[in-house]
Design a protein around this motif. Sequence first.
Motif, PDB file in Angstrom:
ATOM      1  N   PRO A  28      21.217  71.148  34.935  1.00 30.81           N
ATOM      2  CA  PRO A  28      21.145  72.156  35.377  1.00 30.81           C
ATOM      3  C   PRO A  28      19.983  72.382  35.988  1.00 30.81           C
ATOM      4  O   PRO A  28      18.758  71.941  35.794  1.00 30.81           O
ATOM      5  N   ALA A  30      18.011  75.107  38.975  1.00 29.03           N
ATOM      6  CA  ALA A  30      17.949  76.315  39.823  1.00 29.03           C
ATOM      7  C   ALA A  30      17.864  76.182  41.301  1.00 29.03           C
ATOM      8  O   ALA A  30      17.169  75.248  41.775  1.00 29.03           O
ATOM      9  N   MET A  54      20.314  77.901  35.380  1.00 27.15           N
ATOM     10  CA  MET A  54      20.048  78.860  34.280  1.00 27.15           C
ATOM     11  C   MET A  54      20.696  80.129  34.629  1.00 27.15           C
ATOM     12  O   MET A  54      20.326  80.421  36.064  1.00 27.15           O
ATOM     13  N   GLN A  83      24.814  77.375  31.722  1.00 31.31           N
ATOM     14  CA  GLN A  83      23.466  77.570  31.107  1.00 31.31           C
ATOM     15  C   GLN A  83      22.867  78.671  31.161  1.00 31.31           C
ATOM     16  O   GLN A  83      23.006  79.520  32.151  1.00 31.31           O
ATOM     17  N   LYS A 152      19.080  72.796  25.245  1.00 28.68           N
ATOM     18  CA  LYS A 152      18.128  72.074  26.002  1.00 28.68           C
ATOM     19  C   LYS A 152      16.648  72.265  25.839  1.00 28.68           C
ATOM     20  O   LYS A 152      16.067  73.626  26.073  1.00 28.68           O
ATOM     21  N   ASN A 215      16.993  63.130  28.382  1.00 26.86           N
ATOM     22  CA  ASN A 215      16.992  63.656  30.111  1.00 26.86           C
ATOM     23  C   ASN A 215      15.599  63.074  30.429  1.00 26.86           C
ATOM     24  O   ASN A 215      14.669  63.381  29.487  1.00 26.86           O
ATOM     25  N   ASP A 217      13.394  61.721  34.295  1.00 30.68           N
ATOM     26  CA  ASP A 217      13.131  60.381  34.986  1.00 30.68           C
ATOM     27  C   ASP A 217      14.292  59.349  34.928  1.00 30.68           C
ATOM     28  O   ASP A 217      13.878  58.288  34.575  1.00 30.68           O
ATOM     29  N   GLY A 240      18.891  64.898  36.421  1.00 25.64           N
ATOM     30  CA  GLY A 240      18.624  65.949  37.259  1.00 25.64           C
ATOM     31  C   GLY A 240      18.184  65.539  38.856  1.00 25.64           C
ATOM     32  O   GLY A 240      19.290  65.376  39.539  1.00 25.64           O
ATOM     33  N   ARG A 241      17.077  65.654  39.249  1.00 25.93           N
ATOM     34  CA  ARG A 241      16.642  65.249  40.554  1.00 25.93           C
ATOM     35  C   ARG A 241      17.297  64.161  41.289  1.00 25.93           C
ATOM     36  O   ARG A 241      17.629  64.332  42.522  1.00 25.93           O
TER      37      ARG A 241
END
Length: 339
Positions: A28, A30, A54, A83, A152, A215, A217, A240-241
């Motif tokens: 997730p 934002a 979220m 989420q 999470k 989760n 890196d 994520g990123r």
Amino acid sequence: MMTSLPIPLPAPFTVRGITFDPALFCAPMANITHSAFRRLVADFGGYGALFTEMLSVKSVLQEDLHHSPWLKRRPGDGKLIYQLLVSDVKGLPECLERLAPLRPEGIDLNCGCVAPKVLRRGGGAALFDDLERLRTVVRVMRRHVEGPLFVKFRLGHQSDDWRARLVARLRLLEGEGVDVVTIQPRFSEEPRGRRVRHELYGELSAETTLPIVANGDISAARCPADQALAFAPAAGLMIGRMAAVQPWIFAKWHQPALVVDYTDVWRRLCDYIAEDFEPHKALLRLKIVTPYLARNFVFGHNLFRAIQPAPDFATARERGSSFMEATPALQRSISPSGI
Ligand SMILES: Cc1cc2nc3c(=O)[nH]c(=O)nc-3n(C[C@H](O)[C@H](O)[C@H](O)COP(=O)(O)O)c2cc1C
């Protein structure tokens, strides 16, 4: 030179009749994992489920289920976990009932966000801190969620007794019927730039019966050998990123030789954003994701510089297309840190 190993793809797992295959998740995020971005990731596939960003209870109660870029889902998107950012149970049952017709493959409780605004309102990591409030919220969620319930979080506050505090929370979540936990092994006080303690997954998985999604890196299907082994006790992996940098990252896990047409990706991203957002909001969405995409290129700052001052969406789309059409040199080693 440091050897790198493939990160073993965790075996699929099934929770309450829903199978996540592979157990690879798009995190997730934002302002990033809205419906248009999810559609782009879905074009490539390769993940087990996507997460929404979220969502507040208020927004779920107010937004249009079938048109809102935060809530809507397309059949081609595959599995989607919604989420929620919650600080108390006010409106929570109604919120969960409202989401039910969208048939989420899971609901996730955000207990990790450390943004000051979220903490002030008692959500994210502040909820995780408050054992009794956490119990009340999770109990209500479990009562109203038929499918998988995820939570999470990070490691909690950095203190001498952080392990005992974390184990107390894992017991609570097990006891209240949570199905899966996602853990980013950083303390609440630590910025994203700080090292993630992947080596803790062995210890943490020995402490709980719950499947753990790792989760933090994870930036490629291969990584330094010691790190790759550290993921073995995890039931799943969440990215994520790097998924914002490379929306094809999940597909590439399965097809390392995948060739990406950057111009096509850029145009599709623009078209999907333009389709899902009102014109005055579309440009901002494009500007938010561009710094991530720019990381793919040696001179990605030129893409960033071209898009940030763009006065309108069409100009930004055109400038991005020109950048991509010039076949810009690709970075050999990519990291999303610092964005
Ligand atoms: C721009 C941005 C927005 C984020 N928004 C959320 C969010 O809405 N909910 C959440 O649980 N985590 C959020 N996160 C944290 C990510 O889900 C993830 O835990 C974190 O980035 C570490 O994973 P990574 O190293 O793969 O990026 C966000 C992270 C970023 C960079």
